[in-house]
Structures are given as C-alpha cells and as structure tokens.
Design a protein around this motif. Structure first.
Motif, short mmCIF file in Angstrom:
data_model
loop_
_atom_site.label_atom_id
_atom_site.label_comp_id
_atom_site.label_asym_id
_atom_site.label_seq_id
_atom_site.Cartn_x
_atom_site.Cartn_y
_atom_site.Cartn_z
N ARG A 51 -16.85 115.87 -9.82
CA ARG A 51 -18.11 115.55 -9.16
C ARG A 51 -17.82 114.84 -7.85
NH1 ARG A 51 -19.98 114.51 -14.95
NH2 ARG A 51 -18.65 112.67 -14.82
N ASP A 53 -19.39 113.15 -4.20
CA ASP A 53 -20.57 112.66 -3.51
C ASP A 53 -20.70 113.38 -2.18
OD1 ASP A 53 -22.79 110.97 -2.97
OD2 ASP A 53 -21.50 109.76 -1.69
N VAL A 60 -16.87 111.09 -7.94
CA VAL A 60 -17.83 110.30 -8.71
C VAL A 60 -17.47 110.37 -10.18
CG1 VAL A 60 -20.25 109.99 -9.31
CG2 VAL A 60 -19.64 110.76 -7.02
N TYR A 62 -19.51 108.82 -12.62
CA TYR A 62 -20.81 109.02 -13.24
C TYR A 62 -21.86 108.35 -12.37
CZ TYR A 62 -19.75 104.31 -14.93
OH TYR A 62 -19.40 102.99 -15.00
N TRP A 63 -23.11 108.57 -12.70
CA TRP A 63 -24.22 107.90 -12.04
C TRP A 63 -24.86 106.94 -13.04
CZ3 TRP A 63 -22.62 112.71 -10.91
CH2 TRP A 63 -22.52 113.08 -9.55
N LYS A 75 -25.25 113.47 -13.70
CA LYS A 75 -25.74 114.06 -12.45
C LYS A 75 -26.72 113.07 -11.80
CE LYS A 75 -29.35 116.63 -14.91
NZ LYS A 75 -29.92 117.98 -15.19
N PRO A 76 -26.91 113.20 -10.49
CA PRO A 76 -27.84 112.29 -9.81
C PRO A 76 -29.28 112.62 -10.15
CG PRO A 76 -27.00 113.90 -8.28
CD PRO A 76 -26.26 114.15 -9.55
N PRO A 88 -24.13 106.32 -7.64
CA PRO A 88 -22.84 106.82 -8.13
C PRO A 88 -21.84 105.68 -8.33
CG PRO A 88 -23.02 107.18 -5.78
CD PRO A 88 -24.35 106.62 -6.21
#
Length: 513
Positions: A51, A53, A60, A62-63, A75-76, A88
C-alpha cells in the motif's frame, strides 16, 4: 429538385461526421478519466501488493483513527468513530521511537524544556517540631521531715517562678526538742564533744546548717523552714495546699526550667532511615520567622506514631532569653552531615500515573517519548530521579498533559500505562479493562463480526454525546459473543479501555439482561 437532394445528403454526412467526432472526444475523455482512476487506484495498492500513499509515495502499514489508534483499517476512508478521514501509519515510522510535534504546535501548547542535571545536594529536608520542657533538668521540691504547710507561696501549677523564690513555708514541731537540748548543753558549759554530738543529731534530723548557725548566733530555736525554687522556670506540679501535712520524701512541687527546652521534630516515615544523631537543625518560630534557634539532634526516639506515621527526633535548644515556651510550633530544616550527588529535574516535569512516574524526553531528532522513571526525594521545586534518565537529557517541563493528549493521537498514550519498550505503532498486547471505568449501553444492528471486534449500526449514546453511527467495538477475546450474527438487532454494553471501546455484553433485543 436534384440540387436540393444533393444539399440534403451533404448536410446529413456533415452531421454524421460531427456526431462521430463528439463521440470520439467523449470516449477519449472517459478513457482518460478511467485511466486516471486506475492510476489513482494503483497509487494505493502497487503491483507487489504494497500500500502506497499517493501524496508522499511512502509505504503504508495501515490506516487508523487517531482517536482510536488500535483499530486498524486496510484502506483509506472516513472514520466510523468520528467525522474525520482515516490517517495512514507509514512503515518507515514503525521503528522510530516517540512522536514528532510540529514546531508551531509546540509553541501553541506552550512547551518548555529543561535539562536533567546532576548536582551536589545536602540530604536535608523540612519538617515541623514542637517545644517541650527539658525533663532532664526538672527539679523536685521534697520534704525530708514530718511537718505542716504553714504558708504556700506558689498558688497554682504552671506559675512562673525565679531561682531562690519561696515555694512553701513548712512548720516542723520535731525540730524544737533537739534545738532546746543543744542550747541547754551550751548554757551548762559542757565540753565541745557533747556539743558536737548535739549538732550531729540535729543534722540527722535534717535541720539545715543555716538554722544551726543561726541557733549559735541568736540562741533562739526555729521550727519553720522555707522551701525555695532551685531553678528559674515554671512550677509544673503543685501537690499540696495550705495546712496540709507532709511526710518525709513527699514531693511538694516540681519546677521545670526554661533556660533550655526540648524540640521534638516529627520525621516522616519515608525519611526515617536518613536521620542520624548529630545532624544540625535550624528551627524558626512560626509566629516570628526571623527568630532562628539552632541545635543538633541528640537522639531518635523509638517507635512510629501510628496516627501521623512519623518518627520523633529530640534535641536541646538554647532558650536563655526565655523567648520560647513549651508547646510552640516550629518550622524545622534538618541539614545533612555531608552533600550527595543527585540527578534532578523540575518537579512539574514528572507525570504520576498512579502506577509509575513518567517524564517526556526529547530525543536527539526532536521526537518526544515518554520514559518511566524512579523518583526519589523532592528538593525544593526539583525532584530527584534515581533511574530512567541520564545527566543532560532534555525533558518537557510544561504542557505535559497537552502533549499527553496529542500523543494519544499517535498511539503513545497507551504506553504510559504499559511497557515503555513497546512498538509505538503496534497495538496494545491486551485490552486492559479498568473495572472502575463507566459502562455505556445502547441498541443496534450487527453489521460485521470478526475475531477482534463487532461492528454495529447503533442508536445514540447520550452519555458520550454520540449520535447514530456505524462503529466497531473490540471483543474481550476471539471466542466472546459467539451468538452475535450479522443482521441481528441486539442490546449491547461497552466501556472505554486503553485500547479503545470494548464490549462487555451483547444480547438479542428482548433477551434477559
């Protein structure tokens, strides 16, 4: 006619060309937009599955919602807890200890820094003391003969009296016979051996030498003796009254001197082992701080006062000017026999959580990190640090609680109650539920069930100021609430913990509570 048909055909052909061009342009625009969306999608998930940004190009992990840092999303999007976007957490921050606060925010929070310094500090401390009579210098006035109180000069206990002042006049009838016998022997011309024997008999009957001398001088027998005060002080005890009969060895009065007093210093139990005889004491009268009295601790009294949890130390103080009286409260400074090196930080830099003491340290890269410390004694406005810091460490001396709030957005706050060696971006090892935290209840529909949490579309929670929302709540264990199924209406209760909001009960609507 043929000319009109040819014009019509040309117009139809031109219109077809225009429509074809418009379709091509629209198709190209749609394709470009789709391609842009595809690129945007690729900026979130790369071909390798990582992932990324799209703004910074950083990987990333995680969010998460900074207000509920232990809830992770892959996911965002918009936070299910608050009206804000998920943030993030980057992989290159995972190994970095502490948090980074913008310099402008630091200024807004009013953050000040101080340096931990090692200093030579005398192991002194402040205490309170009370003056008392010096019992070692108390004098008693006793009768050596049988007699009667002819006149009592001291009228009541606690009366001040000067040295040599009369206390009582004692009538002793038994003294008359030996004195008359001595005078008769002297008038009859007896030899000196008989007179010496008569004098020895009078001394044996406790007749004072001055009365015997007066008997030789005047030739008159005396049956009264005045008992006087041996010391300037206070008649602390008065055990007779006018006309009372007294017997040999009976205490008529007790005189406590005021030229020296005892000062009884109350030592806190935590400092009991650091107090030794010989330590200097500087005492000031609470009513007049300009008056100072000095002395050395003579002895430590055994036993701890169970009410105040203090140890008592006793010393003598000079009161030749008679400015002090027993019972006065004194402010006392007990000085150490020699100074000791101590690592000190401002007392306001220490945060006490109830389980441990924490200071917020500024690392070399400017990040702020909470560190558990072991604190010692307070020295004025500074506190001794026994472990956790080194000389020269920079610590936050103000704004700790504001930083504490900001740190919670970065998952640092849970570390104040847990291990300070934990990964700053890792979730807490367990949902440390506090039994004293309040419990909240509401109803809602089960949307999703996982091993870690259950997501509900729930009704408002007035106690927290929440409206209707969809939100995930943590489970106390992966096997908890096995009957909760998506789509069911349930009544559930939860409480706030260090790792977020955790469920305590989940029951179908209408079920027994």
């Amino acid at each position: 006619m043929q000319k009109k048909q040819r014009v019509r055909a040309v117009l139809i052909t031109f219109g077809a060309v225009v429509l074809s061009g418009a379709g091509y342009v629209a198709g190209a625009h749609h394709a470009a937009k789709a391609g842009s969306a595809s690129v945007a999608a690729m900026s979130v998930t790369s071909a390798a599955g990582a992932r990324i940004d799209p703004k910074t190009g950083r990987k990333v992990l995680y969010w998460h919602d900074p207000m509920v840092p232990n809830q992770h999303f892959d996911k965002p999007g918009k936070s299910p807890f608050m009206d804000m976007q998920l943030e993030p957490v980057f992989a290159d921050d995972a190994g970095v200890s502490g948090i980074k606060i913008d310099p402008g925010l630091q200024q807004s929070l009013g953050i000040r820094y101080a340096t931990a310094r090692r200093q030579d500090i005398a192991e002194g401390f402040d205490a309170v003391g009370t003056t008392q009579f010096d019992e070692s210098r108390a004098d008693v006035v006793q009768s050596r003969v049988t007699g009667y109180i002819d006149h009592l000069y001291a009228s009541a206990p606690m009366q001040r009296i000067a040295k040599g002042a009369p206390i009582a006049s004692l009538f002793v009838p038994d003294w008359l016979a030996p004195q008359e016998e001595y005078l008769a022997l002297k008038r009859s011309g007896m030899d000196s051996s008989m007179l010496d024997a008569a004098r020895a008999r009078m001394r044996a009957m406790s007749i004072p030498d001055d009365i015997v001398a007066n008997l030789d001088r005047t030739g008159n027998a005396q049956t009264h003796v005045v008992l006087s005060s041996p010391e300037t002080g206070v008649v602390s005890e008065l055990n007779v009254r006018d006309g009372a009969m007294v017997t040999p060895g009976q205490t008529l009065a007790k005189v406590a001197g005021l030229s020296t007093l005892w000062l009884i210093v109350e030592i806190p139990e935590s400092l009991a082992l650091s107090v030794q005889p010989g330590m200097m004491v500087d005492a000031a009268f609470a009513g007049d701080p300009s008056q100072h009295f000095k002395g050395r601790i003579r002895e430590i009294l055994p036993g701890i006062n169970t009410g105040s949890r203090t140890l008592q130390a006793r010393l003598e103080i000079d009161n030749a000017a008679f400015k002090l009286t027993p019972g006065m409260l004194m402010r006392v400074r007990v000085a150490a026999q020699k100074p000791a090196s101590r690592l000190l930080v401002p007392s306001e830099a220490v945060i006490t959580t109830g389980k441990r003491s924490v200071v917020i340290v500024r690392n070399a890269d400017g990040r702020l990190q909470p560190v558990s410390v072991t604190v010692g004694k307070d020295v004025g406005e500074q506190t001794e640090v026994l472990s956790g810091l080194t000389d020269g460490d920079r610590v936050v001396a103000s704004g700790q609680f504001l930083i504490d709030s900001e740190a919670s957005l970065k998952s640092v706050l849970p570390r104040l109650e847990g291990s300070t060696n934990a990964d700053p971006v890792a979730p807490a090892s367990g949902p440390a539920t506090t039994d004293a935290s309040p419990t909240y209840e509401t109803t809602g529909r089960v949307e999703k069930v996982t091993a870690d949490d259950i997501t509900f579309s729930h009704q408002p929670v007035p106690a927290l100021g929440w409206g209707k929302m969809t939100m995930a709540f943590g489970k106390p264990s992966p096997t908890a609430f096995p009957d909760a199924k998506p789509g069911e209406m349930v009544h559930f209760a939860f409480r706030q913990t260090d790792s977020g909001y955790q469920l305590t009960t989940v029951e179908p609507v209408g079920g027994a509570k």
